[in-house]
Design a protein around this motif. Structure first.
Motif, PDB file in Angstrom:
ATOM      1  N   LEU A  15      -4.737  34.944  35.389  1.00  0.00           N
ATOM      2  CA  LEU A  15      -4.573  34.219  36.651  1.00  0.00           C
ATOM      3  C   LEU A  15      -5.826  34.354  37.512  1.00  0.00           C
ATOM      4  CD1 LEU A  15      -2.435  32.524  38.069  1.00  0.00           C
ATOM      5  CD2 LEU A  15      -1.595  34.594  39.170  1.00  0.00           C
ATOM      6  N   ALA A  16      -6.460  35.520  37.437  1.00  0.00           N
ATOM      7  CA  ALA A  16      -7.691  35.731  38.214  1.00  0.00           C
ATOM      8  C   ALA A  16      -8.787  34.761  37.790  1.00  0.00           C
ATOM      9  CB  ALA A  16      -8.165  37.171  38.035  1.00  0.00           C
ATOM     10  N   GLU A  17      -8.915  34.523  36.490  1.00  0.00           N
ATOM     11  CA  GLU A  17      -9.941  33.596  35.995  1.00  0.00           C
ATOM     12  C   GLU A  17      -9.639  32.168  36.427  1.00  0.00           C
ATOM     13  OE1 GLU A  17     -12.671  34.304  34.729  1.00  0.00           O
ATOM     14  OE2 GLU A  17     -12.426  36.413  34.184  1.00  0.00           O
ATOM     15  N   ILE A  18      -8.373  31.819  36.491  1.00  0.00           N
ATOM     16  CA  ILE A  18      -8.010  30.466  36.944  1.00  0.00           C
ATOM     17  C   ILE A  18      -8.395  30.269  38.399  1.00  0.00           C
ATOM     18  CG2 ILE A  18      -6.033  28.968  37.467  1.00  0.00           C
ATOM     19  CD1 ILE A  18      -4.741  29.906  34.894  1.00  0.00           C
ATOM     20  N   PHE A  19      -8.207  31.292  39.231  1.00  0.00           N
ATOM     21  CA  PHE A  19      -8.589  31.190  40.641  1.00  0.00           C
ATOM     22  C   PHE A  19     -10.113  31.127  40.807  1.00  0.00           C
ATOM     23  CE2 PHE A  19      -4.290  32.942  41.660  1.00  0.00           C
ATOM     24  CZ  PHE A  19      -3.877  31.877  42.448  1.00  0.00           C
ATOM     25  N   LYS A  20     -10.844  31.750  39.877  1.00  0.00           N
ATOM     26  CA  LYS A  20     -12.305  31.690  39.923  1.00  0.00           C
ATOM     27  C   LYS A  20     -12.819  30.306  39.569  1.00  0.00           C
ATOM     28  CE  LYS A  20     -13.183  36.528  38.627  1.00  0.00           C
ATOM     29  NZ  LYS A  20     -13.747  37.399  37.558  1.00  0.00           N
ATOM     30  N   ARG A  21     -12.026  29.553  38.793  1.00  0.00           N
ATOM     31  CA  ARG A  21     -12.437  28.230  38.309  1.00  0.00           C
ATOM     32  C   ARG A  21     -11.375  27.208  38.690  1.00  0.00           C
ATOM     33  NH1 ARG A  21     -13.758  32.329  35.293  1.00  0.00           N
ATOM     34  NH2 ARG A  21     -15.848  32.481  34.371  1.00  0.00           N
ATOM     35  N   PRO A  22     -11.380  26.749  39.942  1.00  0.00           N
ATOM     36  CA  PRO A  22     -10.326  25.858  40.434  1.00  0.00           C
ATOM     37  C   PRO A  22     -10.408  24.414  39.941  1.00  0.00           C
ATOM     38  CG  PRO A  22     -11.957  26.229  42.132  1.00  0.00           C
ATOM     39  CD  PRO A  22     -12.343  27.118  40.988  1.00  0.00           C
ATOM     40  N   THR A  23     -11.492  24.078  39.205  1.00  0.00           N
ATOM     41  CA  THR A  23     -11.611  22.706  38.700  1.00  0.00           C
ATOM     42  C   THR A  23     -11.275  22.660  37.217  1.00  0.00           C
ATOM     43  OG1 THR A  23     -13.954  22.914  38.087  1.00  0.00           O
ATOM     44  CG2 THR A  23     -13.448  22.276  40.368  1.00  0.00           C
ATOM     45  N   VAL A  24     -10.875  21.474  36.753  1.00  0.00           N
ATOM     46  CA  VAL A  24     -10.548  21.292  35.342  1.00  0.00           C
ATOM     47  C   VAL A  24     -11.791  21.528  34.483  1.00  0.00           C
ATOM     48  CG1 VAL A  24      -9.802  19.623  33.598  1.00  0.00           C
ATOM     49  CG2 VAL A  24      -8.674  19.679  35.832  1.00  0.00           C
ATOM     50  N   ARG A  25     -12.948  21.024  34.956  1.00  0.00           N
ATOM     51  CA  ARG A  25     -14.194  21.196  34.203  1.00  0.00           C
ATOM     52  C   ARG A  25     -14.540  22.679  34.030  1.00  0.00           C
ATOM     53  NH1 ARG A  25     -18.732  18.154  33.148  1.00  0.00           N
ATOM     54  NH2 ARG A  25     -17.945  16.440  34.435  1.00  0.00           N
ATOM     55  N   GLY A  26     -14.461  23.427  35.116  1.00  0.00           N
ATOM     56  CA  GLY A  26     -14.793  24.842  35.056  1.00  0.00           C
ATOM     57  C   GLY A  26     -13.860  25.611  34.143  1.00  0.00           C
ATOM     58  N   LEU A  27     -12.571  25.286  34.212  1.00  0.00           N
ATOM     59  CA  LEU A  27     -11.589  25.962  33.367  1.00  0.00           C
ATOM     60  C   LEU A  27     -11.799  25.604  31.897  1.00  0.00           C
ATOM     61  CD1 LEU A  27      -9.147  27.830  33.391  1.00  0.00           C
ATOM     62  CD2 LEU A  27      -7.686  25.830  33.733  1.00  0.00           C
ATOM     63  N   LEU A  63       3.058  29.635  35.081  1.00  0.00           N
ATOM     64  CA  LEU A  63       3.419  28.551  34.170  1.00  0.00           C
ATOM     65  C   LEU A  63       2.176  27.995  33.483  1.00  0.00           C
ATOM     66  CD1 LEU A  63       5.626  26.744  33.027  1.00  0.00           C
ATOM     67  CD2 LEU A  63       5.301  25.228  34.978  1.00  0.00           C
ATOM     68  N   LEU A  64       1.086  27.811  34.251  1.00  0.00           N
ATOM     69  CA  LEU A  64      -0.152  27.287  33.671  1.00  0.00           C
ATOM     70  C   LEU A  64      -0.723  28.250  32.641  1.00  0.00           C
ATOM     71  CD1 LEU A  64      -2.405  25.211  33.564  1.00  0.00           C
ATOM     72  CD2 LEU A  64      -3.473  26.348  35.529  1.00  0.00           C
ATOM     73  N   VAL A  65      -0.685  29.557  32.943  1.00  0.00           N
ATOM     74  CA  VAL A  65      -1.193  30.571  32.010  1.00  0.00           C
ATOM     75  C   VAL A  65      -0.417  30.507  30.694  1.00  0.00           C
ATOM     76  CG1 VAL A  65      -1.380  33.047  31.592  1.00  0.00           C
ATOM     77  CG2 VAL A  65      -2.047  32.114  33.813  1.00  0.00           C
ATOM     78  N   THR A  66       0.898  30.402  30.788  1.00  0.00           N
ATOM     79  CA  THR A  66       1.748  30.335  29.599  1.00  0.00           C
ATOM     80  C   THR A  66       1.488  29.063  28.800  1.00  0.00           C
ATOM     81  OG1 THR A  66       3.466  31.581  30.759  1.00  0.00           O
ATOM     82  CG2 THR A  66       4.140  30.403  28.781  1.00  0.00           C
ATOM     83  N   LYS A  67       1.299  27.943  29.515  1.00  0.00           N
ATOM     84  CA  LYS A  67       1.055  26.665  28.846  1.00  0.00           C
ATOM     85  C   LYS A  67      -0.264  26.695  28.070  1.00  0.00           C
ATOM     86  CE  LYS A  67       2.587  22.397  28.356  1.00  0.00           C
ATOM     87  NZ  LYS A  67       3.916  22.102  27.775  1.00  0.00           N
ATOM     88  N   ILE A  68      -1.300  27.259  28.691  1.00  0.00           N
ATOM     89  CA  ILE A  68      -2.600  27.360  28.018  1.00  0.00           C
ATOM     90  C   ILE A  68      -2.484  28.250  26.790  1.00  0.00           C
ATOM     91  CG2 ILE A  68      -4.955  28.264  28.242  1.00  0.00           C
ATOM     92  CD1 ILE A  68      -4.862  27.387  31.182  1.00  0.00           C
ATOM     93  N   HIS A  69      -1.777  29.371  26.945  1.00  0.00           N
ATOM     94  CA  HIS A  69      -1.583  30.301  25.839  1.00  0.00           C
ATOM     95  C   HIS A  69      -0.861  29.630  24.683  1.00  0.00           C
ATOM     96  CE1 HIS A  69       0.080  34.490  24.454  1.00  0.00           C
ATOM     97  NE2 HIS A  69      -0.749  33.953  23.586  1.00  0.00           N
ATOM     98  N   LYS A  70       0.173  28.861  25.013  1.00  0.00           N
ATOM     99  CA  LYS A  70       0.975  28.210  23.985  1.00  0.00           C
ATOM    100  C   LYS A  70       0.208  27.094  23.275  1.00  0.00           C
ATOM    101  CE  LYS A  70       5.319  25.685  23.317  1.00  0.00           C
ATOM    102  NZ  LYS A  70       6.554  25.184  23.965  1.00  0.00           N
ATOM    103  N   GLU A  71      -0.463  26.237  24.047  1.00  0.00           N
ATOM    104  CA  GLU A  71      -1.098  25.054  23.473  1.00  0.00           C
ATOM    105  C   GLU A  71      -2.453  25.359  22.827  1.00  0.00           C
ATOM    106  OE1 GLU A  71       0.358  22.215  23.167  1.00  0.00           O
ATOM    107  OE2 GLU A  71       2.139  22.754  24.325  1.00  0.00           O
ATOM    108  N   LEU A  72      -3.218  26.287  23.414  1.00  0.00           N
ATOM    109  CA  LEU A  72      -4.580  26.528  22.940  1.00  0.00           C
ATOM    110  C   LEU A  72      -4.769  27.884  22.276  1.00  0.00           C
ATOM    111  CD1 LEU A  72      -6.471  25.074  26.043  1.00  0.00           C
ATOM    112  CD2 LEU A  72      -5.827  23.892  23.924  1.00  0.00           C
ATOM    113  N   ALA A  73      -3.728  28.724  22.334  1.00  0.00           N
ATOM    114  CA  ALA A  73      -3.792  30.048  21.713  1.00  0.00           C
ATOM    115  C   ALA A  73      -4.940  30.892  22.245  1.00  0.00           C
ATOM    116  CB  ALA A  73      -3.899  29.921  20.196  1.00  0.00           C
ATOM    117  N   VAL A  74      -5.209  30.783  23.544  1.00  0.00           N
ATOM    118  CA  VAL A  74      -6.202  31.642  24.183  1.00  0.00           C
ATOM    119  C   VAL A  74      -5.563  32.263  25.423  1.00  0.00           C
ATOM    120  CG1 VAL A  74      -8.220  30.377  23.366  1.00  0.00           C
ATOM    121  CG2 VAL A  74      -7.152  29.721  25.522  1.00  0.00           C
TER     122      VAL A  74
END
Length: 207
Positions: free
Chosen positions: A16-28, A1-12
């Motif tokens: 999922l692997a990158e999200i697990f590598k960066r568990p903080t909002v700042r890192g993401l 759901l988070l991956v889809t939301k980012i794709h929809k809102e930010l067009a990037v």
């Protein structure tokens, strides 16, 4: 759901692997800023298809279709379930509720065929659904060319109890869909209104 939301809102595109590598909002946020220049294709919502005689299948449906052709009498893709109903059951309302589900969901009115060596699906305007009694074997093979790929049974038990049995082919449903269908059946049985469906699975498959 988070991956889809980012794709929809930010067009990037963020895996999922990158999200697990960066568990903080700042890192993401830093990662998204870094890849923003490598814009992925803009989010495109699923649109309702124009009416056609046949529609494409999803990759999962194609796989199940061909496996079914290899073993047409098999039961491996049957999805049976049994629910005990406590209290009196109005058989007419019971039947009308399931007919309402069939009318609501195109998947329950869909058949599958091989046209020019390509599997396709066809949505029927109407199909017949018979409420079965306990007698002949309830769980049996489906013919994918003959909808509905749904089987419903109602059996009276001792006392004030009944047994609801239903079976679907996995090519039109999954575990989540089965739960939703059961919830909607109960709503229709209780004369509750359901929201209108804007798209169906065939729209997703071609999208």
């Amino acid at each position: 759901l988070l991956v889809t939301k980012i794709h929809k809102e930010l067009a990037v595109k963020v895996t999922l692997a990158e999200i697990f590598k960066r568990p903080t909002v700042r890192g993401l946020a830093e990662y998204i800023s870094h890849i923003a220049k490598e814009r992925y294709t803009l989010y495109r919502p699923i649109e309702k298809l124009e009416t056609k005689e046949y529609y494409a299948l999803s990759s999962a449906q194609k796989r199940m279709y061909f496996l079914h052709q290899v073993e047409p009498g098999g039961l491996v893709y049957n999805m049976p379930a049994v629910v005990e109903l406590v209290g009196p059951v109005d058989r007419n309302k019971f039947e009308q509720a399931f007919l309402g589900l069939v009318a609501r969901h195109e998947s329950l009115r869909t058949s599958f065929h091989l046209i020019n060596e390509e599997p396709v699906q066809r949505v029927h305007e109407e199909v017949e659904l018979e409420i079965e009694e306990l007698g002949s074997p309830f769980i049996r093979p489906f013919d994918l060319s003959r909808p509905p790929l749904l089987r419903v049974g109602l059996t009276k038990l001792e006392g004030n109890k009944n047994l609801l049995m239903f079976d679907m082919h996995h090519i039109i449903s999954d575990g989540i869909s089965r739960r939703i269908l059961l919830e909607e059946f109960m709503s229709l049985y209780d004369d509750k209104l359901l929201s209108v469906l804007k798209i169906h699975y065939k729209d997703f498959a071609e999208w």
